[in-house]
Motif scaffolding. Structure first.
Motif, short mmCIF file in Angstrom:
data_model
loop_
_atom_site.label_atom_id
_atom_site.label_comp_id
_atom_site.label_asym_id
_atom_site.label_seq_id
_atom_site.Cartn_x
_atom_site.Cartn_y
_atom_site.Cartn_z
N GLU A 106 -62.24 -20.22 -32.64
CA GLU A 106 -61.18 -20.97 -33.25
C GLU A 106 -61.51 -22.50 -32.85
O GLU A 106 -61.80 -22.80 -31.77
CB GLU A 106 -59.56 -20.65 -32.89
CG GLU A 106 -59.56 -19.16 -33.69
CD GLU A 106 -58.07 -18.79 -33.33
OE1 GLU A 106 -57.77 -17.71 -33.91
OE2 GLU A 106 -57.56 -19.06 -32.45
N ARG A 107 -61.00 -23.41 -33.48
CA ARG A 107 -60.64 -24.82 -33.39
C ARG A 107 -62.03 -25.61 -32.88
O ARG A 107 -62.11 -26.09 -31.81
CB ARG A 107 -59.63 -25.12 -32.32
CG ARG A 107 -58.31 -24.66 -33.13
CD ARG A 107 -57.13 -24.75 -32.20
NE ARG A 107 -56.16 -24.26 -32.96
CZ ARG A 107 -55.32 -25.32 -33.66
NH1 ARG A 107 -55.61 -26.54 -34.09
NH2 ARG A 107 -54.21 -24.75 -34.20
N TYR A 136 -56.50 -11.88 -27.40
CA TYR A 136 -56.45 -13.27 -26.80
C TYR A 136 -56.53 -13.43 -25.22
O TYR A 136 -55.87 -13.92 -24.53
CB TYR A 136 -55.32 -14.31 -27.28
CG TYR A 136 -55.66 -14.42 -28.73
CD1 TYR A 136 -56.24 -15.64 -29.04
CD2 TYR A 136 -54.98 -13.87 -29.72
CE1 TYR A 136 -56.21 -16.25 -30.29
CE2 TYR A 136 -55.14 -14.26 -30.97
CZ TYR A 136 -56.00 -15.55 -31.63
OH TYR A 136 -56.33 -15.95 -32.60
N ASP A 168 -56.05 -22.68 -27.36
CA ASP A 168 -56.16 -23.70 -28.28
C ASP A 168 -56.96 -24.98 -27.63
O ASP A 168 -56.35 -25.21 -26.59
CB ASP A 168 -54.94 -23.99 -28.85
CG ASP A 168 -54.50 -23.41 -30.07
OD1 ASP A 168 -54.97 -22.25 -30.37
OD2 ASP A 168 -53.72 -23.84 -30.81
N GLU A 214 -49.70 -25.93 -28.25
CA GLU A 214 -50.90 -25.65 -28.76
C GLU A 214 -51.28 -26.58 -29.60
O GLU A 214 -50.70 -27.63 -29.87
CB GLU A 214 -50.80 -24.39 -29.52
CG GLU A 214 -50.63 -23.14 -28.69
CD GLU A 214 -50.77 -21.93 -29.30
OE1 GLU A 214 -51.33 -20.98 -28.76
OE2 GLU A 214 -49.87 -21.72 -30.50
N GLY A 234 -47.82 -18.89 -32.86
CA GLY A 234 -48.94 -18.27 -33.41
C GLY A 234 -48.96 -18.75 -35.08
O GLY A 234 -49.18 -20.34 -34.84
N TRP A 235 -49.18 -17.92 -35.97
CA TRP A 235 -49.58 -18.58 -37.27
C TRP A 235 -48.37 -19.54 -37.75
O TRP A 235 -48.43 -20.25 -38.97
CB TRP A 235 -50.22 -17.84 -38.19
CG TRP A 235 -51.65 -17.23 -37.77
CD1 TRP A 235 -51.30 -15.67 -37.61
CD2 TRP A 235 -52.66 -17.69 -37.51
NE1 TRP A 235 -53.00 -15.59 -37.29
CE2 TRP A 235 -53.48 -16.79 -37.17
CE3 TRP A 235 -53.18 -18.97 -37.78
CZ2 TRP A 235 -54.84 -17.08 -36.66
CZ3 TRP A 235 -54.53 -19.31 -37.09
CH2 TRP A 235 -55.26 -18.23 -36.96
N GLN A 269 -49.23 -27.44 -38.78
CA GLN A 269 -49.64 -27.29 -37.21
C GLN A 269 -50.76 -28.38 -36.78
O GLN A 269 -51.85 -28.11 -37.46
CB GLN A 269 -50.01 -25.97 -36.88
CG GLN A 269 -50.25 -25.95 -35.39
CD GLN A 269 -50.81 -24.56 -34.69
OE1 GLN A 269 -51.41 -23.90 -35.47
NE2 GLN A 269 -50.60 -24.41 -33.53
#
Ligand code: GAL
Length: 335
Positions: A106-107, A136, A168, A214, A234-235, A269
């Motif tokens: 991610e990211r 995670y 993150d 995050e 979260g999402w 976000q």
């Protein structure tokens, strides 16, 4: 009628900005954003860097047709931050760390090291090792490198920065070129790490802010550093907040909402704060994701210019807008 009015305004504003007719110059926050192939841009949780007069946007590629056993990062290029050309799926990662099914990349964020001439990609690598439960748990930084900006990146390693958990991540390059990583460390808060000279590891912890955020992002504007982050939901969107400081090492001010709390950051976000310093104006763009957890390939982007200065910051409601890169001037289409 409303459509024709909007079209008319778009054409007028495009002309005012000195652009040609018929080009999709507007950024439409939350709308499907297509690349030069006519495909939705796959650069989620991403970051933009500028090399010469070209911008490169890296992010998670969650295309539906991807091999489900692999994880992908893609790169796009642009000269105007609006029209993007697909360059390459720059990282195609197999399960290098023997994680259980459902592992994540991610990211992704890319830094260019002018001394080693290497492009260094950092990303959040996570999952659970065999025999573990939950998700995670791995909580590490992944690193991949390449000799060209949009070539095929090679996986190098994963590690925990200075021994800390890292989920993150955010990217910040200061005006003097110094590279920093923002990293969420669940037990402690968020760190601002300075990268090592070769950019392949973390040299030092510039600041640990004992708050949990995050999607961390930082910009240096008008002599102050501004941080934006999102709460841990979260999402699901939440009211993202900001703080400011005279130095990256702090002290950081209290955290305040970047938009009215009830809007939940208009469903988005944070992922990056990107500064465009033009001849007439300096614009800071709030770059964010609108996640669709059950259809990640269709997750959207939310980019809007911020109102910023004097220690305050405000995210205006989403409307189509355009930016002229050379002057730095933006225009938001009023509702
Ligand atoms: C978010 C985070 C995303 C992803 C997601 C998973 O809070 O910002 O990058 O990790 O959680 O639930």
């Amino acid at each position: 009628m409303k459509y024709f009015l909007i079209l008319f305004c778009e054409i007028c504003l495009a002309l005012m900005a000195g652009k040609g007719f018929g080009q999709p110059q507007f950024i439409h926050p939350g709308a499907r954003w297509l690349d030069d192939r006519g495909l939705p841009i796959q650069a989620h949780g991403g970051g933009v860097i500028q090399l010469g007069d070209t911008f490169y946007w890296f992010g998670e590629d969650r295309s539906r047709e991807n091999d489900p056993t692999k994880r992908y990062a893609s790169c796009y290029s642009s000269r105007d931050l609006t029209q993007w050309r697909f360059c390459n799926q720059v990282l195609v990662l197999t399960n290098v760390e023997n994680l259980q099914l459902g592992w994540v990349l991610e990211r992704p964020k890319v830094f260019y090291n002018p001394v080693t001439k290497k492009y260094v990609m950092y990303f959040h690598l996570d999952g659970v090792l065999p025999g573990e439960k939950g998700s995670y748990k791995f909580a590490r930084l992944g690193v991949a490198t390449c000799d060209s900006v949009d070539g095929n990146y090679t996986y190098l390693k994963s590690f925990r920065p200075l021994g800390h958990e890292s989920r993150d991540i955010g990217q910040f390059i200061d005006d003097d070129g110094t590279p920093y990583l923002i990293s969420e460390d669940r037990p402690n808060g968020f760190h601002i790490y300075k990268l090592s000279d070769d950019y392949l590891s973390v040299a030092r912890d510039v600041c640990l802010v004992p708050r949990h955020f995050e999607g961390g992002a930082i910009v240096h504007y008008g002599g102050l550093y501004y941080f934006i982050g999102s709460h841990l939901t979260g999402w699901n969107p939440n009211p993202n907040q900001y703080a400011q400081a005279k130095s990256l090492a702090g002290p950081w001010s209290d955290f305040k909402d970047i938009a009215p709390e009830s809007n939940d950051t208009f469903g988005s976000q944070s992922t990056m704060l990107f500064k465009v310093a033009g001849t007439r104006s300096t614009t800071v763009i709030f770059m964010a994701d609108i996640w669709k957890p059950r259809a990640q390939w269709d997750s959207r982007y939310f980019w809007m210019p911020l109102e910023i200065g004097g220690g305050k910051l405000y995210l205006p409601p989403p409307h189509p807008w355009l930016i002229d890169i050379s002057s730095g001037v933006t225009k938001i289409l009023s509702p």
